[in-house]
Design a protein around this motif. Sequence first.
Motif, PDB file in Angstrom:
ATOM      1  N   GLY A 368      -8.013   6.324   5.357  1.00 60.36           N
ATOM      2  CA  GLY A 368      -8.282   5.064   4.672  1.00 60.36           C
ATOM      3  C   GLY A 368      -8.514   5.202   3.193  1.00 60.36           C
ATOM      4  O   GLY A 368      -8.794   4.208   2.516  1.00 60.36           O
ATOM      5  N   ARG A 433     -14.136  -3.557   1.967  1.00 59.23           N
ATOM      6  CA  ARG A 433     -12.979  -2.966   2.646  1.00 59.23           C
ATOM      7  C   ARG A 433     -11.746  -3.023   1.758  1.00 59.23           C
ATOM      8  O   ARG A 433     -11.492  -4.015   1.081  1.00 59.23           O
ATOM      9  N   VAL A 527      -3.527  -2.656   3.621  1.00 56.83           N
ATOM     10  CA  VAL A 527      -4.210  -2.256   4.849  1.00 56.83           C
ATOM     11  C   VAL A 527      -4.395  -3.509   5.701  1.00 56.83           C
ATOM     12  O   VAL A 527      -5.252  -4.352   5.415  1.00 56.83           O
ATOM     13  N   GLY A 528      -3.572  -3.655   6.716  1.00 56.43           N
ATOM     14  CA  GLY A 528      -3.584  -4.865   7.519  1.00 56.43           C
ATOM     15  C   GLY A 528      -2.797  -5.980   6.864  1.00 56.43           C
ATOM     16  O   GLY A 528      -2.389  -5.893   5.698  1.00 56.43           O
ATOM     17  N   TRP A 530      -3.727  -9.007   5.805  1.00 56.96           N
ATOM     18  CA  TRP A 530      -4.764  -9.958   5.392  1.00 56.96           C
ATOM     19  C   TRP A 530      -4.200 -11.185   4.701  1.00 56.96           C
ATOM     20  O   TRP A 530      -4.850 -12.229   4.643  1.00 56.96           O
ATOM     21  N   ARG A 543      -5.500   0.297  12.434  1.00 64.50           N
ATOM     22  CA  ARG A 543      -5.256  -0.146  11.061  1.00 64.50           C
ATOM     23  C   ARG A 543      -3.758   0.017  10.763  1.00 64.50           C
ATOM     24  O   ARG A 543      -3.267   1.138  10.640  1.00 64.50           O
TER      25      ARG A 543
END
Length: 560
Positions: A368, A433, A527-528, A530, A543
Motif C-alpha cells: 500500500g 487512506r 487504490v480502489g 473511489w 484492494r
Amino acid sequence: MSTDLLFNSRRSPVVCLHGCVASSQPLASNIGLDILKKGGNAADAAVAMAAALAVTEPCSTGIGGDSLSLFYDASTGNVRGLNGSGRTPRAQTIDFLEGRGYSVSNPPPPFHALNVTVPGAAACWSDIVSLFGSQQLSLQEVLQPAAELALVGFPVAEVTAYHWAKWVATMRAAGREVGSDFLINGQAPNHGQVFRNPALSRTFQLLGQQGKAGFYRGRVAEAIADIIRENGGVMTPEDLGSHNSQEITPISTDYKGVRLWEPPPNGQGMAALIALNILENFPVKELGHNSASYLHVVAEALKLSLTDTMHYCGDPDHVTIPLKGLLAKDYSHQRSQLINMERARGEVERGVPTGSDTVYFCVVDGQGNACSLVNSNYMGFGTGLVPGGCGFSLQNRGANFSLDRNHGNCVGGGKRPYHTIMAAMLTDPASGRLLCSLGVMGAFMQPQGHVQVLLNMCEFGMDPQQALDAPRVFVQHDPTGRLWNINLEEGVDQGVAEDLRRRGHAVNWPINGHERSKFGRGQVISVGDWWNKAVHQEDPGIRVLWAGSDARGDGCAQGF
C-alpha cells in the motif's frame, strides 16, 4: 519530421492486486514492475524507473536534471516528500550577471551554461532509496537494470523519436550542438532505431557503487565543472559537493471529499491547490464536462492561481511566501480579480516550448505504499552540454529565474529557482487512506493537468484511463505576456470553442497531432474505484489497483 499523431484507439484501465507501475515508456514500466517482484517497494521501483527513463527519454529527463517526489507510507498514513532541485553556483549573483551585461530584457540565452543549476536528481534518487526504500535492495541493485539497458540498447519509441529530433533541430537553430552521446551518425535516432549509451551506464554504475559521492565528487563532478567552465559558466566542484536533497512537508487542500497533496515552493504545486479552492465555489458537475461554461470557469481559476503563484513562488530560503493566506479555504474570488495582471508580464516562461520536457511516473506496491515522482531537464536536453565520458546532458533550470532585483524569484548565488515540476497524491481527509498517486508533466501545464484529471475523476466519475484520455485545456500567456491564450485540444467541440471566443477568450482550437504535447502526459494509479459513485459491495480485505497511462505518450501502466 512527421507531425501526424492519430488518436484512433482506446485503452481500458489496468486493474491488478499486488503492485502497479505507470510511466511514459513501457521499458521503464517493466523495470519498475521487476523491482517490485524482487522484493523492492514503491520507492525502490520508482527510482529504477527514473533511471530507465533517463536512458530511454533523454530529451525529457536525465540524471543531469532535477527530481521531486512524494511518498505515501502505508504503515503511518503519512505523505512525505523530497525536494531534489539544485541551486545556482555560489558565484552566480545578480551583480555578477549584470556585470556580464545581462538584464531583465537581456537574459542569458536558454541553452547557456549560466543556466545550469546543480543537478539534483542523483542525490534525490539515492535519498529516496535510503529514506523511503524497502532496505531489501541496495542502490546499486535498483540502478542495475537501467545500467544494463543503456549498455545493451533499446529501440526508440515513436513520440520520443519525434521530440528527440525536434530538440536537436531547435538547439542547432540556436547555435547549440547536442552532445554526440545522443546522436547516431550526427542525427537523432529514428523511431525503432536501437540507441545505446555506454557512458551513462558507467555513470549509473558509479552512483550505485559509491552513492552520492560517485556523482557529486570525483570524476563526474570534475567533468561537470569542466564543461560548464569551458562554456562560460561558474559552477565549481565545491558547488556540486555541497549539494543535498531537502526533505519537505507537502502542502494540501481538501476538495469535495478528497485531499490533494502537492510539493511546497520552490515548486508550483500551490497553483493547483489555489485553483481548486476557487473551483469549490462553483457547481462544476452541473456545468457539464468540457462545456463552454465549464472550461470558462476552469480557465479563469487557473489564470488567477497561476498569476499568484508566478508572483509569490520562489526559494523559501530567500523569500517569504504567504501560503496560509493563499491556500485559505475562504480564498476570495473577488480578491484575486483585483490582482494587477500586469505583474505577470515577464514572469512567464521566456519563449520556452511547453510540453514533453519532463517525465512523471508513479508506483503503488503490495503493502500500500506509493511513490509519485517527476524528473526533468527543463527544456528538452537542458543546455545540451554533456560532461565528458558521462552520457548525460545538464539541465537549464536556471533559465526560469528572474533578473528583476525586486522579484522573489530573482537569481542569486546558492538559490533554487521557481520550479515547475510537481508530483501529486490524493488521500481521504477523514481516514488518511491513499486514494491515488497522480501527475501530469509539462512545464506550466502541470498544475492545470492535475486540476483537470482530479475533476474528471471527482466530479465526472471517470476511471484513471478515462480521466487521462479526456481532452484538456491549457491556458498560457501569448509571447508578449499581455493576454492569456486558451488552447483547446482536439475532441473539444467546435461550438464550445466559438462560445468561448464570444465570451472574450483568445482561443486556439483544435490542437492535434504532436502539438498535443502542450497538454502534457500523465499517469494515475488509484487504490480502489473511489471515483465510482455507484453503490456496490466490495470485499474490504481486497484492494484493487486501477491505473491509466496517457495516450499522448509512449508509455503504459502494468500490474501483477
